[in-house]
Design a protein around this motif. Structure first.
Motif, PDB file in Angstrom:
ATOM      1  N   ALA A 169       0.845  -1.197   0.000  1.00  0.00           N
ATOM      2  CA  ALA A 169       0.000   0.000   0.000  1.00  0.00           C
ATOM      3  C   ALA A 169       0.876   1.242   0.000  1.00  0.00           C
ATOM      4  O   ALA A 169       0.563   2.236  -0.665  1.00  0.00           O
ATOM      5  N   HIS A 170       1.985   1.198   0.740  1.00  0.00           N
ATOM      6  CA  HIS A 170       2.919   2.335   0.761  1.00  0.00           C
ATOM      7  C   HIS A 170       3.440   2.622  -0.649  1.00  0.00           C
ATOM      8  O   HIS A 170       3.495   3.778  -1.073  1.00  0.00           O
ATOM      9  N   ALA A 171       3.825   1.579  -1.378  1.00  0.00           N
ATOM     10  CA  ALA A 171       4.347   1.748  -2.734  1.00  0.00           C
ATOM     11  C   ALA A 171       3.300   2.347  -3.660  1.00  0.00           C
ATOM     12  O   ALA A 171       3.589   3.290  -4.410  1.00  0.00           O
ATOM     13  N   GLN A 172       2.087   1.832  -3.607  1.00  0.00           N
ATOM     14  CA  GLN A 172       1.067   2.357  -4.523  1.00  0.00           C
ATOM     15  C   GLN A 172       0.676   3.776  -4.144  1.00  0.00           C
ATOM     16  O   GLN A 172       0.375   4.584  -5.009  1.00  0.00           O
ATOM     17  N   ASP A 173       0.721   4.119  -2.844  1.00  0.00           N
ATOM     18  CA  ASP A 173       0.477   5.510  -2.425  1.00  0.00           C
ATOM     19  C   ASP A 173       1.528   6.436  -3.013  1.00  0.00           C
ATOM     20  O   ASP A 173       1.218   7.526  -3.495  1.00  0.00           O
ATOM     21  N   ALA A 174       2.790   6.009  -2.952  1.00  0.00           N
ATOM     22  CA  ALA A 174       3.890   6.826  -3.465  1.00  0.00           C
ATOM     23  C   ALA A 174       3.824   6.967  -4.981  1.00  0.00           C
ATOM     24  O   ALA A 174       4.136   8.033  -5.524  1.00  0.00           O
ATOM     25  N   LEU A 175       3.396   5.916  -5.672  1.00  0.00           N
ATOM     26  CA  LEU A 175       3.322   5.951  -7.129  1.00  0.00           C
ATOM     27  C   LEU A 175       2.153   6.774  -7.637  1.00  0.00           C
ATOM     28  O   LEU A 175       2.238   7.401  -8.678  1.00  0.00           O
ATOM     29  N   GLY A 176       1.053   6.744  -6.944  1.00  0.00           N
ATOM     30  CA  GLY A 176      -0.162   7.387  -7.447  1.00  0.00           C
ATOM     31  C   GLY A 176      -0.926   6.415  -8.326  1.00  0.00           C
ATOM     32  O   GLY A 176      -0.771   5.197  -8.217  1.00  0.00           O
ATOM     33  N   ASP A 177      -1.735   6.926  -9.211  1.00  0.00           N
ATOM     34  CA  ASP A 177      -2.610   6.096 -10.034  1.00  0.00           C
ATOM     35  C   ASP A 177      -1.807   5.222 -10.998  1.00  0.00           C
ATOM     36  O   ASP A 177      -1.141   5.729 -11.902  1.00  0.00           O
ATOM     37  N   VAL A 178      -1.879   3.912 -10.799  1.00  0.00           N
ATOM     38  CA  VAL A 178      -1.166   2.963 -11.647  1.00  0.00           C
ATOM     39  C   VAL A 178      -1.912   2.835 -12.976  1.00  0.00           C
ATOM     40  O   VAL A 178      -3.118   2.629 -13.010  1.00  0.00           O
ATOM     41  N   VAL A 179      -1.155   2.974 -14.085  1.00  0.00           N
ATOM     42  CA  VAL A 179      -1.763   2.949 -15.410  1.00  0.00           C
ATOM     43  C   VAL A 179      -1.269   1.794 -16.283  1.00  0.00           C
ATOM     44  O   VAL A 179      -1.855   1.500 -17.322  1.00  0.00           O
ATOM     45  N   PHE A 180      -0.173   1.129 -15.871  1.00  0.00           N
ATOM     46  CA  PHE A 180       0.383   0.041 -16.677  1.00  0.00           C
ATOM     47  C   PHE A 180       1.238  -0.852 -15.786  1.00  0.00           C
ATOM     48  O   PHE A 180       1.930  -0.362 -14.890  1.00  0.00           O
ATOM     49  N   VAL A 181       1.178  -2.160 -16.036  1.00  0.00           N
ATOM     50  CA  VAL A 181       2.081  -3.098 -15.368  1.00  0.00           C
ATOM     51  C   VAL A 181       2.713  -4.003 -16.420  1.00  0.00           C
ATOM     52  O   VAL A 181       2.051  -4.412 -17.380  1.00  0.00           O
TER      53      VAL A 181
END
Length: 124
Positions: free
Chosen positions: A26-38
């Motif tokens: 959750a910390h990583a996704q908070d820092a990244l913001g809206d994920v658009v591609f994996v």
């Protein structure tokens, strides 16, 4: 069930003798913001601990996803590939990245537990 964390902000969950599930915290996704591609790893490929196994891109940045422990990828989350926002909405559930058959499951003990990771993430 065991849930462990890495300093690179991945989590790894094991249940019994089956493959371990890996995702970003959750910390990583908070820092990244809206994920658009994996970019997910290749099924059947063996990775060393710490090797880049994928990439996650957001509106803010791109970040590597590292293999928490040595092992072979057995499955990738096609739902995440189709809807990368799952990494934001449910990072510890439906937003998992891949499953891996660990070469040495005993190495899990060297990773952080939830309490230790929580303290680590506060200072990250």
């Amino acid at each position: 069930m065991s849930l462990k964390y890495t300093q690179e902000h991945e989590w790894i969950r094991t249940e019994g003798d089956g493959p371990a599930t890996v995702g970003i915290t959750a910390h990583a996704q908070d820092a990244l913001g809206d994920v658009v591609f994996v970019d997910l790893p290749e099924v059947g490929r063996r990775y060393a601990k710490g090797e880049v196994a994928g990439v996650v891109e957001s509106v803010k940045a791109a970040a590597d996803v590292y293999m928490p422990l040595e092992g072979e990828v057995t499955e990738v989350n096609e739902a995440l590939r189709a809807d990368p926002s799952l990494a934001n909405s449910d990072p510890l559930g439906q937003g998992w990245f891949f499953k891996v058959r660990l070469a040495a499951p005993g190495e899990l003990d060297a990773l952080m537990d939830e309490t230790t990771y929580g303290e680590f993430a506060k200072n990250a």
